[in-house]
Design a protein around this motif. Structure first.
Motif, PDB file in Angstrom:
ATOM      1  N   UNK A  57       0.820  -1.214   0.000  1.00 52.29           N
ATOM      2  CA  UNK A  57       0.000   0.000   0.000  1.00 52.29           C
ATOM      3  C   UNK A  57       0.856   1.267   0.000  1.00 52.29           C
ATOM      4  N   UNK A  58       1.857   1.325   0.865  1.00 55.54           N
ATOM      5  CA  UNK A  58       2.652   2.550   1.043  1.00 55.54           C
ATOM      6  C   UNK A  58       3.894   2.607   0.157  1.00 55.54           C
ATOM      7  N   UNK A  59       4.375   1.433  -0.286  1.00 52.16           N
ATOM      8  CA  UNK A  59       5.581   1.330  -1.123  1.00 52.16           C
ATOM      9  C   UNK A  59       6.801   1.982  -0.468  1.00 52.16           C
ATOM     10  N   UNK A  60       6.911   1.810   0.836  1.00 48.89           N
ATOM     11  CA  UNK A  60       8.027   2.382   1.581  1.00 48.89           C
ATOM     12  C   UNK A  60       9.182   1.392   1.669  1.00 48.89           C
ATOM     13  N   UNK A  61      10.316   1.877   2.144  1.00 58.89           N
ATOM     14  CA  UNK A  61      11.488   1.031   2.295  1.00 58.89           C
ATOM     15  C   UNK A  61      11.329   0.108   3.501  1.00 58.89           C
ATOM     16  N   UNK A  62      12.163  -0.918   3.553  1.00 59.66           N
ATOM     17  CA  UNK A  62      12.153  -1.851   4.682  1.00 59.66           C
ATOM     18  C   UNK A  62      12.420  -1.091   5.975  1.00 59.66           C
ATOM     19  N   UNK A  66      12.480  -5.692  -5.035  1.00 62.02           N
ATOM     20  CA  UNK A  66      13.431  -5.685  -6.153  1.00 62.02           C
ATOM     21  C   UNK A  66      13.598  -4.278  -6.726  1.00 62.02           C
ATOM     22  N   UNK A  67      12.498  -3.536  -6.805  1.00 58.53           N
ATOM     23  CA  UNK A  67      12.570  -2.150  -7.279  1.00 58.53           C
ATOM     24  C   UNK A  67      13.454  -1.317  -6.345  1.00 58.53           C
ATOM     25  N   UNK A  68      13.218  -1.438  -5.037  1.00 55.90           N
ATOM     26  CA  UNK A  68      14.022  -0.688  -4.070  1.00 55.90           C
ATOM     27  C   UNK A  68      15.489  -1.067  -4.161  1.00 55.90           C
ATOM     28  N   UNK A  69      15.758  -2.338  -4.384  1.00 50.58           N
ATOM     29  CA  UNK A  69      17.144  -2.782  -4.511  1.00 50.58           C
ATOM     30  C   UNK A  69      17.782  -2.183  -5.766  1.00 50.58           C
ATOM     31  N   UNK A  94      18.595   1.640  -5.045  1.00 51.90           N
ATOM     32  CA  UNK A  94      19.227   2.034  -3.789  1.00 51.90           C
ATOM     33  C   UNK A  94      20.483   2.865  -4.000  1.00 51.90           C
ATOM     34  N   UNK A  95      21.211   2.631  -5.075  1.00 55.30           N
ATOM     35  CA  UNK A  95      22.401   3.439  -5.327  1.00 55.30           C
ATOM     36  C   UNK A  95      22.019   4.892  -5.603  1.00 55.30           C
ATOM     37  N   UNK A  96      20.842   5.114  -6.176  1.00 55.61           N
ATOM     38  CA  UNK A  96      20.376   6.480  -6.412  1.00 55.61           C
ATOM     39  C   UNK A  96      19.974   7.160  -5.102  1.00 55.61           C
ATOM     40  N   UNK A  97      19.312   6.394  -4.229  1.00 55.27           N
ATOM     41  CA  UNK A  97      18.926   6.943  -2.923  1.00 55.27           C
ATOM     42  C   UNK A  97      20.153   7.344  -2.112  1.00 55.27           C
ATOM     43  N   UNK A  98      21.179   6.507  -2.147  1.00 51.00           N
ATOM     44  CA  UNK A  98      22.406   6.805  -1.415  1.00 51.00           C
ATOM     45  C   UNK A  98      23.078   8.058  -1.937  1.00 51.00           C
ATOM     46  N   UNK A  99      23.133   8.194  -3.255  1.00 51.86           N
ATOM     47  CA  UNK A  99      23.726   9.388  -3.857  1.00 51.86           C
ATOM     48  C   UNK A  99      22.952  10.637  -3.508  1.00 51.86           C
ATOM     49  N   UNK A 100      21.647  10.532  -3.504  1.00 50.87           N
ATOM     50  CA  UNK A 100      20.798  11.681  -3.160  1.00 50.87           C
ATOM     51  C   UNK A 100      20.996  12.068  -1.695  1.00 50.87           C
ATOM     52  N   UNK A 101      21.105  11.080  -0.816  1.00 57.67           N
ATOM     53  CA  UNK A 101      21.312  11.358   0.609  1.00 57.67           C
ATOM     54  C   UNK A 101      22.635  12.076   0.829  1.00 57.67           C
ATOM     55  N   UNK A 102      23.669  11.638   0.129  1.00 54.19           N
ATOM     56  CA  UNK A 102      24.977  12.282   0.258  1.00 54.19           C
ATOM     57  C   UNK A 102      24.918  13.713  -0.263  1.00 54.19           C
ATOM     58  N   UNK A 103      24.274  13.906  -1.400  1.00 58.34           N
ATOM     59  CA  UNK A 103      24.135  15.244  -1.976  1.00 58.34           C
ATOM     60  C   UNK A 103      23.407  16.176  -1.005  1.00 58.34           C
ATOM     61  N   UNK A 104      22.320  15.686  -0.431  1.00 62.17           N
ATOM     62  CA  UNK A 104      21.562  16.505   0.528  1.00 62.17           C
ATOM     63  C   UNK A 104      22.380  16.808   1.773  1.00 62.17           C
ATOM     64  N   UNK A 105      23.165  15.863   2.222  1.00 56.24           N
ATOM     65  CA  UNK A 105      24.005  16.069   3.404  1.00 56.24           C
ATOM     66  C   UNK A 105      24.959  17.229   3.173  1.00 56.24           C
TER      67      UNK A 105
END
Length: 87
Positions: free
Chosen positions: A18-23, A61-64, A67-78
């Motif tokens: 329903x929410x399509x959130x991460x683990x 599988x989609x989140x996996x 995940x490299x994009x999420x990590x890059x975005x987190x670093x950029x925001x930091x």
């Protein structure tokens, strides 16, 4: 397997679909560890509800895959927050 574990696995599976959130986000919402959520979704849920497990697997599988994009975005925001962009 105890009934409360089966029930939790199904609830977590439905919530993820329903929410399509991460683990990590699902674990926080249910007050359990990421390991518990992952085990519920990948090992226990297929024995309980195969169709729900298939839907969950697609999302995981989609989140996996991204995940490299999420990590890059987190670093950029930091670095944007710290004001050290370009360092």
């Amino acid at each position: 397997m105890h009934d409360y574990i089966k029930e939790r696995a199904v609830q977590i599976g439905r919530y993820l679909v329903e929410k399509r959130q991460t683990v990590r986000a699902v674990a926080k919402a249910f007050g359990v560890s990421k390991s518990t959520v992952h085990k519920d979704l990948t090992e226990r849920l297929p024995e309980i509800d195969a169709e729900l497990a298939r839907q969950v697997k697609e999302i995981l599988e989609y989140h996996k895959a991204i995940r490299h994009l999420r990590g890059g975005e987190a670093t950029r925001n930091k670095y944007r927050r710290d004001g050290t962009e370009g360092v």
